[in-house]
Design a protein around this motif. Structure first.
Motif, PDB file in Angstrom:
ATOM      1  N   GLY A  48       0.755  -1.242   0.000  1.00  0.00           N
ATOM      2  CA  GLY A  48       0.000   0.000   0.000  1.00  0.00           C
ATOM      3  C   GLY A  48       0.784   1.290   0.000  1.00  0.00           C
ATOM      4  N   MET A  49       2.081   1.262  -0.251  1.00  0.00           N
ATOM      5  CA  MET A  49       2.854   2.505  -0.312  1.00  0.00           C
ATOM      6  C   MET A  49       3.584   2.583  -1.649  1.00  0.00           C
ATOM      7  N   ASP A  50       3.428   3.675  -2.344  1.00  0.00           N
ATOM      8  CA  ASP A  50       4.049   3.850  -3.655  1.00  0.00           C
ATOM      9  C   ASP A  50       5.469   4.402  -3.483  1.00  0.00           C
ATOM     10  N   PRO A  51       6.491   3.603  -3.853  1.00  0.00           N
ATOM     11  CA  PRO A  51       7.871   4.076  -3.697  1.00  0.00           C
ATOM     12  C   PRO A  51       8.406   4.810  -4.916  1.00  0.00           C
ATOM     13  N   ALA A  52       7.546   5.106  -5.872  1.00  0.00           N
ATOM     14  CA  ALA A  52       7.992   5.729  -7.125  1.00  0.00           C
ATOM     15  C   ALA A  52       8.751   7.022  -6.845  1.00  0.00           C
ATOM     16  N   GLY A  53       9.889   7.169  -7.521  1.00  0.00           N
ATOM     17  CA  GLY A  53      10.702   8.371  -7.368  1.00  0.00           C
ATOM     18  C   GLY A  53      11.641   8.340  -6.186  1.00  0.00           C
ATOM     19  N   SER A  54      11.600   7.249  -5.406  1.00  0.00           N
ATOM     20  CA  SER A  54      12.492   7.130  -4.238  1.00  0.00           C
ATOM     21  C   SER A  54      13.683   6.250  -4.592  1.00  0.00           C
ATOM     22  N   SER A  55      14.866   6.722  -4.288  1.00  0.00           N
ATOM     23  CA  SER A  55      16.092   5.984  -4.586  1.00  0.00           C
ATOM     24  C   SER A  55      16.482   5.128  -3.396  1.00  0.00           C
ATOM     25  N   MET A  56      16.504   3.803  -3.604  1.00  0.00           N
ATOM     26  CA  MET A  56      16.885   2.927  -2.509  1.00  0.00           C
ATOM     27  C   MET A  56      18.368   3.084  -2.178  1.00  0.00           C
ATOM     28  N   SER A  57      19.176   3.366  -3.178  1.00  0.00           N
ATOM     29  CA  SER A  57      20.605   3.584  -2.921  1.00  0.00           C
ATOM     30  C   SER A  57      20.811   4.764  -1.977  1.00  0.00           C
ATOM     31  N   LEU A  58      20.029   5.821  -2.174  1.00  0.00           N
ATOM     32  CA  LEU A  58      20.110   6.977  -1.288  1.00  0.00           C
ATOM     33  C   LEU A  58      19.629   6.611   0.110  1.00  0.00           C
ATOM     34  N   ALA A  59      18.540   5.839   0.191  1.00  0.00           N
ATOM     35  CA  ALA A  59      17.989   5.451   1.486  1.00  0.00           C
ATOM     36  C   ALA A  59      18.950   4.564   2.272  1.00  0.00           C
ATOM     37  N   MET A  60      19.727   3.736   1.563  1.00  0.00           N
ATOM     38  CA  MET A  60      20.622   2.785   2.232  1.00  0.00           C
ATOM     39  C   MET A  60      22.034   3.316   2.406  1.00  0.00           C
ATOM     40  N   LEU A  61      22.260   4.569   2.020  1.00  0.00           N
ATOM     41  CA  LEU A  61      23.611   5.136   2.102  1.00  0.00           C
ATOM     42  C   LEU A  61      24.104   5.212   3.550  1.00  0.00           C
ATOM     43  N   LEU A  62      23.294   5.739   4.452  1.00  0.00           N
ATOM     44  CA  LEU A  62      23.698   5.849   5.855  1.00  0.00           C
ATOM     45  C   LEU A  62      23.867   4.486   6.525  1.00  0.00           C
TER      46      LEU A  62
END
Length: 440
Positions: free
Chosen positions: A182-196
């Motif tokens: 139920g959550m649209d991840p479109a436009g979200s970069s997983m690489s950016l999210a996992m950087l930290l």
């Protein structure tokens, strides 16, 4: 009592009791469905319907496994090993010990990282690389716990951060399960999210190598019984050229079409038509690849059925309501609780890939209710999925390094691989994963 809690706790307890995780998932799903009011027939039907959710990923594993086996037959991994041995010298003769130590640790680090994205052979490089250089490690008095930490980092961090090879599979699993819940991840970069979170792991690696395990440790030079799997593979300039072309083709197809199935198939076709792998061997090749990846693939299929039953009970909403009422408006508290829940589940299953469908069914509704952004939700799911993989006794990330380092019987799986990797990677992942969720 909440059916989701019963199902998850039962699955974790059975897994920790060394019941095979696939059986634990099936029993947990059955218990959850019965307590959730689905009945026996309804639970079985729901579980069966959910099995198809991860079928594409399981097939990707089979094809990528076959490609990994085919690459080993070209001699490309053996070339990397031979280059490493020539670089450091088999016993470090005529050199100071500092330079060989740095070189050997760097080579192990580099090959471990490449095994997930650049040359996706997963743990297949370990029996080729590690046993032959154990005497080198002994001569240089290198603490094998540092080597185990390096390999576990290389087997985990690259796929968390980079969307290539096994990273493409992990990223797709996270994003697809977010959308499914139920959550649209479109436009979200997983690489950016996992950087930290990945930076936290790297910090833990530096502590392990340069502080905790920097002191010398003595091992006996024990003869290692050779077997067919550890025999050197012959290679030629021709075989290496086509191996590199196959790798490049795999990356290009993946980038263009976003499918690891067809990317792995493209690499296989090149290797078959180059005659590095004979056509009549292709059947055995795919079977060998499936064997290497079967554990994760089947766990992921069972996990999809488990997650479907959890969703169908309707008890996820109860957890969401109770959690949001208890946590109030504190995103920081919610983030730390979800990460710790992910730790418990993944430690039981032993696979970050297989954990994602389960925790996504729990986390996405909570994140939506608590006001987390899609990017923060990705960071939470990715971190919670990966956090228990390091240190889990049944994880490839720990079993692979132990298999290589214990070839002479002097490396304990729990105390020399699982405990060091748990302490040096999971603690930073908790801290930096929480930080990523709060910031993003």
């Amino acid at each position: 009592m909440n059916a989701v809690i019963i199902a998850v706790l039962l699955m974790i307890i059975l897994s920790l009791m060394r019941v095979h995780v696939v059986i634990a998932l099936i029993i947990g799903a059955l218990a959850g469905g019965l307590f959730g009011g689905l009945g026996m027939e309804g639970t079985i039907a729901t579980f069966s319907e959910g099995l198809g959710e991860n079928a594409e990923i399981a097939l990707s594993y089979a094809v990528l496994g076959a490609f990994a086996v085919a690459l080993t037959r070209t001699g490309l991994p053996q070339l990397l090993v031979d280059g490493a041995v020539r670089l450091i010298g088999r016993k470090g003769e005529s050199r100071s010990k500092t330079l060989p130590k740095v070189l050997i640790l760097f080579v192990i680090f580099l090959i471990s990282c490449m095994s997930q994205n650049v040359i996706p052979i997963h743990i297949a490089f370990i029996p080729i690389l590690i046993p032959p250089i154990l005497q080198v490690l002994n001569e240089l008095l290198i603490d094998r716990r540092a080597v185990a930490s390096i390999m576990t980092f290389g087997l985990k961090a690259p796929y968390m951060l980079l969307p290539f090879g096994f990273g493409a599979l992990f990223h797709n699993i996270v994003l697809e399960n977010m959308e499914l819940n139920g959550m649209d991840p479109a436009g979200s970069s997983m690489s950016l999210a996992m950087l930290l979170p990945t930076a936290g792991m790297f910090l833990g690696l530096l502590v392990a190598v340069f502080i905790t395990y920097r002191k010398q440790r003595t091992y006996k030079n024990v003869p290692i019984e050779s077997d067919n799997t550890n025999k050197p593979v012959s290679y030629t300039v021709y075989s290496i050229i086509f191996a590199i072309l196959a790798v490049i083709a795999t990356v290009i197809v993946q980038i263009i079409y976003g499918s690891m199935i067809f990317a792995g198939l493209a690499g296989l076709i090149i290797l078959v038509f180059s005659r590095n792998v004979r056509f009549k061997e292709s059947d055995a090749l795919l079977t060998d690849g499936m064997k290497m990846m079967a554990f994760i693939a089947f766990v992921m299929i069972a996990a999809a059925g488990f997650a479907e039953v959890i969703r169908e009970t309707g008890h996820v909403e109860q957890i969401v309501d109770a959690s949001t009422a208890w946590m109030g408006d504190s995103q920081g508290l919610a983030a730390i609780v979800m990460i710790l829940v992910g730790l418990l589940i993944t430690m039981g299953i032993g696979s970050s890939f297989a954990t994602v469908p389960i925790i996504a069914a729990l986390f996405v509704p909570i994140c939506a209710a608590m006001g987390f952004s899609p990017l923060a939700t990705i960071a939470l799911i990715g971190t919670a999925g990966a956090i228990g993989d390091a240190g889990a006794p049944a994880s490839d990330s720990t079993l692979g390094p132990t298999a290589g380092l214990n070839a002479d019987g002097q490396h304990n799986h729990i105390w020399d691989t699982c405990v060091p990797t748990f302490l040096h990677f999971n603690i930073p992942l908790v801290i930096f994963g929480w930080l990523a969720a709060v910031i993003l």
